[in-house]
Design a protein around this motif. Structure first.
Motif, PDB file in Angstrom:
ATOM      1  N   ALA A  15       0.836  -1.208   0.000  1.00  0.00           N
ATOM      2  CA  ALA A  15       0.000   0.000   0.000  1.00  0.00           C
ATOM      3  C   ALA A  15       0.870   1.257   0.000  1.00  0.00           C
ATOM      4  O   ALA A  15       0.589   2.222  -0.713  1.00  0.00           O
ATOM      5  CB  ALA A  15      -0.927  -0.011   1.213  1.00  0.00           C
ATOM      6  N   LEU A  16       1.951   1.226   0.804  1.00  0.00           N
ATOM      7  CA  LEU A  16       2.845   2.386   0.863  1.00  0.00           C
ATOM      8  C   LEU A  16       3.527   2.625  -0.481  1.00  0.00           C
ATOM      9  O   LEU A  16       3.567   3.757  -0.984  1.00  0.00           O
ATOM     10  CB  LEU A  16       3.894   2.170   1.956  1.00  0.00           C
ATOM     11  N   PHE A  17       4.068   1.552  -1.069  1.00  0.00           N
ATOM     12  CA  PHE A  17       4.735   1.685  -2.364  1.00  0.00           C
ATOM     13  C   PHE A  17       3.742   2.122  -3.447  1.00  0.00           C
ATOM     14  O   PHE A  17       4.093   2.907  -4.335  1.00  0.00           O
ATOM     15  CB  PHE A  17       5.409   0.374  -2.753  1.00  0.00           C
ATOM     16  N   ALA A  18       2.525   1.591  -3.390  1.00  0.00           N
ATOM     17  CA  ALA A  18       1.506   1.981  -4.381  1.00  0.00           C
ATOM     18  C   ALA A  18       1.199   3.464  -4.266  1.00  0.00           C
ATOM     19  O   ALA A  18       1.101   4.170  -5.272  1.00  0.00           O
ATOM     20  CB  ALA A  18       0.247   1.148  -4.186  1.00  0.00           C
ATOM     21  N   LEU A  19       1.057   3.943  -3.021  1.00  0.00           N
ATOM     22  CA  LEU A  19       0.764   5.359  -2.809  1.00  0.00           C
ATOM     23  C   LEU A  19       1.899   6.238  -3.325  1.00  0.00           C
ATOM     24  O   LEU A  19       1.671   7.220  -4.051  1.00  0.00           O
ATOM     25  CB  LEU A  19       0.534   5.615  -1.316  1.00  0.00           C
ATOM     26  N   VAL A  20       3.142   5.874  -2.966  1.00  0.00           N
ATOM     27  CA  VAL A  20       4.298   6.661  -3.415  1.00  0.00           C
ATOM     28  C   VAL A  20       4.433   6.594  -4.938  1.00  0.00           C
ATOM     29  O   VAL A  20       4.683   7.608  -5.605  1.00  0.00           O
ATOM     30  CB  VAL A  20       5.583   6.146  -2.739  1.00  0.00           C
ATOM     31  N   HIS A  21       4.246   5.402  -5.493  1.00  0.00           N
ATOM     32  CA  HIS A  21       4.403   5.198  -6.945  1.00  0.00           C
ATOM     33  C   HIS A  21       3.418   6.043  -7.731  1.00  0.00           C
ATOM     34  O   HIS A  21       3.797   6.767  -8.670  1.00  0.00           O
ATOM     35  CB  HIS A  21       4.219   3.714  -7.253  1.00  0.00           C
ATOM     36  N   PHE A  22       2.145   5.989  -7.363  1.00  0.00           N
ATOM     37  CA  PHE A  22       1.138   6.727  -8.133  1.00  0.00           C
ATOM     38  C   PHE A  22       1.180   8.222  -7.846  1.00  0.00           C
ATOM     39  O   PHE A  22       0.849   9.027  -8.723  1.00  0.00           O
ATOM     40  CB  PHE A  22      -0.251   6.146  -7.864  1.00  0.00           C
ATOM     41  N   THR A  23       1.604   8.590  -6.644  1.00  0.00           N
ATOM     42  CA  THR A  23       1.828  10.021  -6.377  1.00  0.00           C
ATOM     43  C   THR A  23       2.944  10.550  -7.265  1.00  0.00           C
ATOM     44  O   THR A  23       2.863  11.659  -7.799  1.00  0.00           O
ATOM     45  CB  THR A  23       2.179  10.240  -4.895  1.00  0.00           C
ATOM     46  N   TYR A  24       3.992   9.744  -7.415  1.00  0.00           N
ATOM     47  CA  TYR A  24       5.122  10.123  -8.279  1.00  0.00           C
ATOM     48  C   TYR A  24       4.659  10.266  -9.724  1.00  0.00           C
ATOM     49  O   TYR A  24       5.063  11.200 -10.432  1.00  0.00           O
ATOM     50  CB  TYR A  24       6.218   9.068  -8.155  1.00  0.00           C
ATOM     51  N   MET A  25       3.799   9.335 -10.184  1.00  0.00           N
ATOM     52  CA  MET A  25       3.283   9.418 -11.554  1.00  0.00           C
ATOM     53  C   MET A  25       2.387  10.641 -11.738  1.00  0.00           C
ATOM     54  O   MET A  25       2.436  11.311 -12.780  1.00  0.00           O
ATOM     55  CB  MET A  25       2.532   8.133 -11.907  1.00  0.00           C
ATOM     56  N   LEU A  26       1.558  10.936 -10.734  1.00  0.00           N
ATOM     57  CA  LEU A  26       0.710  12.130 -10.806  1.00  0.00           C
ATOM     58  C   LEU A  26       1.554  13.398 -10.859  1.00  0.00           C
ATOM     59  O   LEU A  26       1.262  14.316 -11.635  1.00  0.00           O
ATOM     60  CB  LEU A  26      -0.232  12.174  -9.595  1.00  0.00           C
ATOM     61  N   LEU A  27       2.616  13.452 -10.042  1.00  0.00           N
ATOM     62  CA  LEU A  27       3.513  14.606 -10.050  1.00  0.00           C
ATOM     63  C   LEU A  27       4.184  14.749 -11.414  1.00  0.00           C
ATOM     64  O   LEU A  27       4.247  15.846 -11.986  1.00  0.00           O
ATOM     65  CB  LEU A  27       4.564  14.446  -8.951  1.00  0.00           C
ATOM     66  N   GLY A  28       4.675  13.628 -11.950  1.00  0.00           N
ATOM     67  CA  GLY A  28       5.315  13.662 -13.266  1.00  0.00           C
ATOM     68  C   GLY A  28       4.358  14.104 -14.351  1.00  0.00           C
ATOM     69  O   GLY A  28       4.716  14.897 -15.232  1.00  0.00           O
ATOM     70  N   ALA A  29       3.119  13.590 -14.301  1.00  0.00           N
ATOM     71  CA  ALA A  29       2.120  13.963 -15.306  1.00  0.00           C
ATOM     72  C   ALA A  29       1.853  15.466 -15.278  1.00  0.00           C
ATOM     73  O   ALA A  29       1.764  16.125 -16.326  1.00  0.00           O
ATOM     74  CB  ALA A  29       0.820  13.187 -15.057  1.00  0.00           C
ATOM     75  N   THR A  30       1.732  16.017 -14.076  1.00  0.00           N
ATOM     76  CA  THR A  30       1.466  17.456 -13.942  1.00  0.00           C
ATOM     77  C   THR A  30       2.612  18.290 -14.508  1.00  0.00           C
ATOM     78  O   THR A  30       2.390  19.260 -15.249  1.00  0.00           O
ATOM     79  CB  THR A  30       1.248  17.807 -12.459  1.00  0.00           C
ATOM     80  N   ILE A  31       3.850  17.898 -14.175  1.00  0.00           N
ATOM     81  CA  ILE A  31       5.007  18.684 -14.633  1.00  0.00           C
ATOM     82  C   ILE A  31       5.206  18.545 -16.144  1.00  0.00           C
ATOM     83  O   ILE A  31       5.488  19.530 -16.841  1.00  0.00           O
ATOM     84  CB  ILE A  31       6.280  18.258 -13.868  1.00  0.00           C
ATOM     85  N   PHE A  32       5.054  17.325 -16.683  1.00  0.00           N
ATOM     86  CA  PHE A  32       5.163  17.147 -18.138  1.00  0.00           C
ATOM     87  C   PHE A  32       4.117  17.990 -18.863  1.00  0.00           C
ATOM     88  O   PHE A  32       4.394  18.593 -19.902  1.00  0.00           O
ATOM     89  CB  PHE A  32       4.981  15.676 -18.513  1.00  0.00           C
ATOM     90  N   GLN A  33       2.909  18.027 -18.311  1.00  0.00           N
ATOM     91  CA  GLN A  33       1.849  18.826 -18.929  1.00  0.00           C
ATOM     92  C   GLN A  33       2.206  20.303 -18.940  1.00  0.00           C
ATOM     93  O   GLN A  33       2.039  20.994 -19.949  1.00  0.00           O
ATOM     94  CB  GLN A  33       0.539  18.601 -18.172  1.00  0.00           C
ATOM     95  N   ILE A  34       2.728  20.790 -17.813  1.00  0.00           N
ATOM     96  CA  ILE A  34       3.110  22.206 -17.718  1.00  0.00           C
ATOM     97  C   ILE A  34       4.231  22.543 -18.697  1.00  0.00           C
ATOM     98  O   ILE A  34       4.211  23.581 -19.374  1.00  0.00           O
ATOM     99  CB  ILE A  34       3.534  22.539 -16.272  1.00  0.00           C
TER     100      ILE A  34
END
Length: 279
Positions: A15-34
């Motif tokens: 659960a911890l790794f899943a949370l960190v992993h998808f948070t990292y992907m969400l952060l990356g998606a936001t920055i790539f979009q910007i």
């Protein structure tokens, strides 16, 4: 009791790794979009302007004009702009597409149909991959361990009904493979075929090429400019990739162990025959 506590600990780590992993992907998606969306919009407008100039200035097509326009098309395609349609085509760098791209970076699939065109986007992609790839590997490792524990539970659950250990192992592994195949290699291609207009064979081909991280890029979901995709479509595809990768890596690991066992047994038989011949 100890086994139950071990499973609880493993699930908390997952659960911890899943949370960190998808948070990292969400952060990356936001920055790539910007970083990339404005550049893509400028490239798209430039291409549309070149098309208008071409139609206005070259009423009689000749070879130099054709070569020039072909080069414009190639440049637009390399920058992620679809040459067909007009400037109202969906963006390649909206949030769902950026999230999907971030997933292909950390899983090292890299379809090649989309890449950062700005210097800032390219630099960020390098450092994002440097941190994201190890994170993804750690997540897949723990997810694989969790699947292995559940596979072991399935084997223990069958022991009371089937007396032979080898039969239990074969039945458990077979059930694991069949269930995973339905969830990751049969149902998703059916959905992809329906949404993308592919045949089931093309959808299955895309699924396997993706999950094996070969990633040719000849088939990619959510890239047809003539289709109106729901915003979550590519995000869900990115999540499917992560969990299906863990399942397939475990299956490939089981296959590698079986092949290694067969080689060892074959080598032992050959060695035994050689010893008998020497005697």
């Amino acid at each position: 009791m100890a086994r139950f506590q071990l499973i609880q600990v493993k699930m908390s780590w997952i659960a911890l790794f899943a949370l960190v992993h998808f948070t990292y992907m969400l952060l990356g998606a936001t920055i790539f979009q910007i970083l990339e969306r404005e550049a893509e919009s400028n490239n798209r407008n430039h291409f549309q302007l070149e098309k208008l100039n071409f139609l206005a200035n070259y009423t009689c097509l000749d070879r130099p004009a054709l070569e020039k326009f072909v080069q414009v098309i190639l440049d637009a395609w390399e920058k992620g702009v679809n040459p067909s349609g007009n400037s109202t085509n969906p963006s390649n760098w909206d949030f769902s597409s950026s999230f999907f791209f971030a997933g292909t970076v950390v899983t090292t699939i890299g379809y090649g149909n989309l890449s950062p065109s700005t210097v800032s986007g390219q630099v960020f992609c390098v450092f994002y991959a440097l941190c994201g790839i190890p994170l993804n590997l750690a997540f897949l490792k723990h997810l694989g361990k969790c699947l292995t524990i559940h596979l072991g539970q399935l084997q223990w659950g069958m022991v009371s009904t089937v007396p032979h250990k080898q039969i239990v192992e074969v039945m458990a592994v077979s059930l694991f493979i069949i269930t995973g195949s339905l969830l990751f290699l049969v149902i998703p291609p059916l959905l992809f075929s329906y949404v993308e207009g592919w045949t089931f064979g093309e959808g299955f081909y895309f699924a396997f090429i993706t999950l094996s991280t070969i990633g040719f890029g000849d088939y990619v979901v959510g890239t047809d400019p003539g289709k109106d995709y729901i915003s979550l479509y590519r995000c869900l595809a990115g999540i499917w990739i992560v969990f299906a990768l863990a399942w397939l890596s475990l299956i490939l690991n089981i296959g590698a162990n079986v092949m290694e066992h067969v080689v060892v047994l074959t080598h032992a038989d050959i060695k035994k025959q050689e010893e008998e011949e020497d005697v």
